[in-house]
Motif scaffolding. Structure first.
Motif, PDB file in Angstrom:
ATOM      1  N   PHE A  38       8.249   3.370  -7.394  1.00 57.86           N
ATOM      2  CA  PHE A  38       8.638   4.750  -8.097  1.00 57.86           C
ATOM      3  C   PHE A  38       7.497   5.377  -8.523  1.00 57.86           C
ATOM      4  CE2 PHE A  38       8.858   3.706 -12.416  1.00 57.86           C
ATOM      5  CZ  PHE A  38       9.644   2.744 -12.292  1.00 57.86           C
ATOM      6  N   ASP A  39       6.526   3.870  -7.980  1.00 61.90           N
ATOM      7  CA  ASP A  39       4.904   4.784  -8.817  1.00 61.90           C
ATOM      8  C   ASP A  39       4.128   3.697  -8.873  1.00 61.90           C
ATOM      9  OD1 ASP A  39       3.370   7.288 -10.604  1.00 61.90           O
ATOM     10  OD2 ASP A  39       4.669   5.643 -12.107  1.00 61.90           O
ATOM     11  N   ARG A  40       3.150   3.954  -9.130  1.00 58.03           N
ATOM     12  CA  ARG A  40       2.212   3.034  -9.140  1.00 58.03           C
ATOM     13  C   ARG A  40       1.093   2.991 -10.572  1.00 58.03           C
ATOM     14  NH1 ARG A  40      -1.731   6.537  -5.669  1.00 58.03           N
ATOM     15  NH2 ARG A  40      -0.009   8.124  -5.531  1.00 58.03           N
ATOM     16  N   ASP A  42       1.093  -0.482  -0.096  1.00 60.69           N
ATOM     17  CA  ASP A  42       0.011  -0.245  -0.312  1.00 60.69           C
ATOM     18  C   ASP A  42       0.683   1.090  -0.043  1.00 60.69           C
ATOM     19  OD1 ASP A  42      -2.060   1.914   0.235  1.00 60.69           O
ATOM     20  OD2 ASP A  42      -2.501   1.042   2.650  1.00 60.69           O
ATOM     21  N   THR A  43       1.385   1.945  -1.142  1.00 61.32           N
ATOM     22  CA  THR A  43       2.315   3.008  -0.900  1.00 61.32           C
ATOM     23  C   THR A  43       0.985   4.701  -1.499  1.00 61.32           C
ATOM     24  OG1 THR A  43       2.493   2.460  -3.713  1.00 61.32           O
ATOM     25  CG2 THR A  43       3.783   1.922  -1.487  1.00 61.32           C
ATOM     26  N   THR A  44       1.759   5.657  -1.607  1.00 63.99           N
ATOM     27  CA  THR A  44       1.473   6.914  -2.324  1.00 63.99           C
ATOM     28  C   THR A  44       2.100   8.029  -2.995  1.00 63.99           C
ATOM     29  OG1 THR A  44      -0.045   8.175  -2.766  1.00 63.99           O
ATOM     30  CG2 THR A  44       0.471   8.092  -0.094  1.00 63.99           C
ATOM     31  N   GLY A  45       1.885   8.646  -3.172  1.00 66.13           N
ATOM     32  CA  GLY A  45       3.221   9.744  -3.408  1.00 66.13           C
ATOM     33  C   GLY A  45       4.071   9.734  -1.969  1.00 66.13           C
ATOM     34  N   GLY A  46       5.586   9.831  -2.205  1.00 63.63           N
ATOM     35  CA  GLY A  46       6.171  10.036  -1.312  1.00 63.63           C
ATOM     36  C   GLY A  46       6.681   9.257  -0.368  1.00 63.63           C
ATOM     37  N   CYS A  47       5.859   8.091  -1.192  1.00 59.04           N
ATOM     38  CA  CYS A  47       6.500   6.287  -0.945  1.00 59.04           C
ATOM     39  C   CYS A  47       7.742   6.605  -2.575  1.00 59.04           C
ATOM     40  CB  CYS A  47       5.702   5.283  -1.236  1.00 59.04           C
ATOM     41  SG  CYS A  47       4.947   5.323   0.549  1.00 59.04           S
TER      42      CYS A  47
HETATM   43  N1  ASP Z   1       5.474   7.957  -8.556  1.00 60.16           N
HETATM   44  C1  ASP Z   1       4.353   8.678  -7.926  1.00 60.16           C
HETATM   45  C2  ASP Z   1       4.586  10.129  -7.420  1.00 60.16           C
HETATM   46  O1  ASP Z   1       4.888  10.653  -7.803  1.00 60.16           O
HETATM   47  C3  ASP Z   1       4.361   7.710  -6.776  1.00 60.16           C
HETATM   48  C4  ASP Z   1       3.299   7.463  -6.160  1.00 60.16           C
HETATM   49  O2  ASP Z   1       2.609   8.563  -5.928  1.00 60.16           O
HETATM   50  O3  ASP Z   1       3.216   6.300  -5.949  1.00 60.16           O
HETATM   51  O4  ASP Z   1       5.402  10.554  -5.826  1.00 60.16           O
END
Ligand code: ASP
Length: 726
Positions: free
Chosen positions: A674-676, A652-657
């Motif tokens: 690096f992304d989702r 479970d991730t979001t921006g900042g991870c």
């Molecule tokens: N690449 C994404 C970001 O802009 C990482 C994420 O949000 O999962 O931070």
């Protein structure tokens, strides 16, 4: 079907997670970016992990998180005992851009330091390592008394939070302390950090690797992007944190993460620790409806205009393109993320699903007299709150853009506010103007000044004024009345001419002096941008005050909502992400994005070549194709004979991870988040096992690229990795 899954997720939230894991299930993936305080409640063995809670976080000894850092708005990990940090290319992007010139185009060609002396200072970058945390909710909430109106309530809480930080820092010089709001109006935690201020760029691959696929592939799987870079933290010769000086020495981390040369296979459990930015899963349907109707579409529209304009402006001029690169990248990233979210909300009928869940909650509230009295108004009041907010959002967003979009305006406003705020006691100032944040604030302005593009700022301001004329509340602002014309006739040319006739304030040296000046001294200089900032100050202050008032109204409602939801479900919630240290676990696994399509969780260099059919965004750097064709992979090929490039997993991730290490069951680094995936842009509102997938670079690709494109084995040796075939 998806709707049914969602309903289940909303109803149970992260709560059932603990139940599932506790029941000795096979390795699993579940919702939850768990704070360290929750680790003890998780059954990590059942999650397939060999590490214990104390291996991850240990207040009395060393643990993995001592090797994981918050790097600006990203995450990173120490991978050598000389302070080497592995993070994303997009996290180091600004530093790479800052170091690039047309002659030394490190963004295009990559940057590789030959020795420690060649490493390039990454101005403005800082590193934080969490040392400890302490719940201070009671003390913070004690600042709220019955006689306070909503704005005073917010101010009282903010002041108490600042006092905690200042007191702690005064008693422990060198450490950084910050109180974070875990659940608005309910829960507050004091985090203590080691804080390093000298960060340098060590290695960045060429953009053709670090951003392979460009914006086309951003937020998309299958992916073949080598989104990584290496930085290094430095301290003073005495080992204490210090600002950049040439004679600083590499930082010796307390804990170094072990890098695995082997990587992982599909089906294996993984986990990550990092600093996720913001999620909004505990918010009401009315909040989501507000974002969906108002904030996100308006933002996408404005960002898209800027992207088109700025890209065209930079197209023929590499110097200018470099100056604008970070801005354009950030705008693209957010605009595409919001488009993903808007699409996801519609596809999943998310607002209706949330409303249905709230109806059940409301029935539960109504069923009991006491609950009715305490919580009966919470959801209707939130509904009203967001309806009212919608009326001022275009106006407030516009002022937010006025501050951020033309960079010169942001500098002028920051200088003016700094002068005004500096007359107040430290614990009553806005964060940017506090003594402890001064250097960062100044540095931020200087970076904007060093890359100032007057033509870009001028056209953006002109377009903003045009858009402002369409918003009634903006047209009414005293200082703008004449320019925008109450009848919608814009007379902005004279103003623009006047403003851009004097851009002294975009001189980095001038900014050092200006940061020490009083409002009267700033006025005396008669710099048109500063005068405009001063003239608009009342408006900005009004918006800020309104924000405080609304927060004072909203937070008790959110606290009550969390409370009654907890009663309904019989458990507490995992707080939404808020930039503090979290843990999450999952599996290397694919998913089905739509009917009849199944994504595999691992891409390879062969797939990278398949994408390289002439589009410049998919052009591998010189020499890569030959290496792949010759299968010159050293020990980094996976069982299929190719080097894996990217991996997909259900943590479970979001921006900042971004930049968080992806760790195998034993805690070794096997990837770099690096992304989702596209469907998972909606994670910030709703996580689901069916579609929530994160994307990382496989460590074998990181090592292979660093070896082949980063001047050989030096960095690999530093990480304890040998290229000898086993
Ligand atoms: N690449 C994404 C970001 O802009 C990482 C994420 O949000 O999962 O931070």
């Amino acid at each position: 079907m998806i709707r049914a899954i969602l309903m289940r997720t909303f109803l149970t939230g992260a709560v059932t997670v603990l139940g599932i894991v506790g029941a000795a299930a096979p390795a699993n993936a579940v919702e939850g970016m768990f704070p360290m305080s929750e680790l003890g409640r998780l059954d990590l063995t059942a999650a397939g992990l060999d590490v214990t809670a104390a291996d991850i976080f240990n207040p009395d000894g060393l643990a993995l998180v001592d090797g994981i850092v918050k790097l600006g708005g990203c995450t990173g990990a120490f991978v050598s005992d000389q302070g080497l940090i592995l993070t994303n290319h997009h996290c180091g992007f600004r530093a790479i851009r800052d170091a690039s010139t047309v002659e030394h185009d490190y963004l295009a060609e990559g940057f590789s330091s030959a020795s420690f002396q060649d490493e390039i200072p990454a101005a403005g970058y800082t590193v934080r390592i969490t040392q400890s945390y302490q719940d201070v909710s009671k003390e913070v909430l004690a600042s709220i008394t019955d006689d306070l109106d909503p704005a005073e309530r917010t101010r009282a809480v903010e002041k108490r939070m600042k006092q905690f930080s200042l007191d702690y820092e005064a008693a422990h010089p060198g450490l950084r302390a910050e109180v974070s709001e875990m659940v608005p109006g309910k829960s507050y935690v004091l985090f203590v950090y080691t804080y390093l201020k000298d960060v340098r760029l060590v290695y960045a691959p060429p953009q053709a690797i670090g951003n392979f696929g460009g914006e086309e592939d951003n937020w998309i799987w299958p992916r073949h992007t080598g989104d990584f870079s290496f930085m290094r933290a430095y301290v003073g010769p005495d080992g204490e944190p210090a600002a950049y000086r040439p004679d600083n020495v590499p930082y010796r981390p307390r804990r170094v993460l072990q890098v695995s040369g082997q990587g992982v296979e599909p089906g294996e459990p993984v986990f990550t620790c990092g600093y996720p930015g913001r999620t909004y899963r505990q918010r009401s349907s009315s909040f989501l409806a507000h974002l969906n109707r108002c904030t996100m579409p308006l933002t996408v529209d404005w960002y898209t205009w800027q992207i088109e304009y700025l890209e065209a402006l930079g197209a023929e001029d590499r110097d200018r393109q470099l100056a604008l690169a970070s801005r354009v990248r950030g705008l693209h990233n957010t605009a595409k993320n919001y488009r993903g979210k808007l699409q996801g909300i519609a596809r999943l009928d998310l607002i209706a699903a949330k409303q249905a869940q709230e109806k059940e909650l409301q029935d539960f509230i109504r069923a009991d007299k006491d609950r009715r009295r305490r919580y009966g108004n919470v959801l209707p009041e939130l509904e009203k709150f967001y309806a009212d907010l919608g009326k001022v959002t275009p106006y407030e967003l516009w002022f937010g853009w006025l501050r951020r979009s033309p960079e010169v305006m942001g500098v002028a406003l920051t200088l003016w506010e700094n002068a005004r705020e500096s007359e107040k006691p430290e614990d009553e100032r806005d964060a940017a103007s506090m003594e402890r944040n001064r250097d960062q604030t100044l540095r931020g302005m200087q970076i904007a000044a060093e890359h100032f593009e007057p033509q870009a700022d001028r056209m953006i301001l002109a377009e903003l004024l045009r858009r402002g004329a369409e918003i009634k509340q903006v047209r009414k602002v005293e200082r703008l009345k004449r320019v925008l014309g109450e009848d919608g006739q814009i007379e902005a040319e004279d103003l623009l001419e006047h403003l851009f006739s004097d851009t002294r304030l975009m001189d980095p040296d001038f900014l050092v002096q200006a940061m020490t000046m009083s409002p009267a001294q700033l006025r005396d200089m008669q710099i048109p941008f500063l005068d405009l900032a001063a003239d608009l100050d009342d408006e900005f202050q009004h918006i800020k005050e309104e924000g405080k008032r609304r927060k004072g109204l909203r937070d008790p409602l959110l606290a009550a909502l969390a409370e009654v939801r907890g009663q309904f479900l019989g458990k507490d919630f995992i707080p939404d992400a808020n930039g503090t240290l979290r843990f999450s676990f999952g599996i290397i696994e694919g998913y089905s994005p739509r009917d009849a399509v199944l994504y595999q969780p691992l891409t390879t260099v062969q797939g990278l070549l398949e994408k390289a059919t002439g589009d410049p965004a998919y052009a591998p750097p010189d020499g890569m194709r030959e290496l792949i064709v010759a299968r010159d992979f050293g020990p980094f090929a996976a069982s299929g004979g190719n080097v894996p490039v990217d991996i997909l997993y259900s943590t479970d991730t979001t921006g900042g991870c971004s930049g968080s290490p992806v760790l195998d069951a034993g805690g070794r680094v096997v990837g770099l988040n690096f992304d989702r995936a596209w469907e998972a842009t909606i994670n910030d509102f709703a996580w689901d096992r069916a579609y929530s997938r994160s994307i990382g670079v496989d460590i074998r690709y990181v090592l292979w690229v660093t070896w082949k494109f980063g001047q050989g084995e030096r960095l690999l040796e530093e990480m304890g990795i040998s290229v000898a075939q086993p």
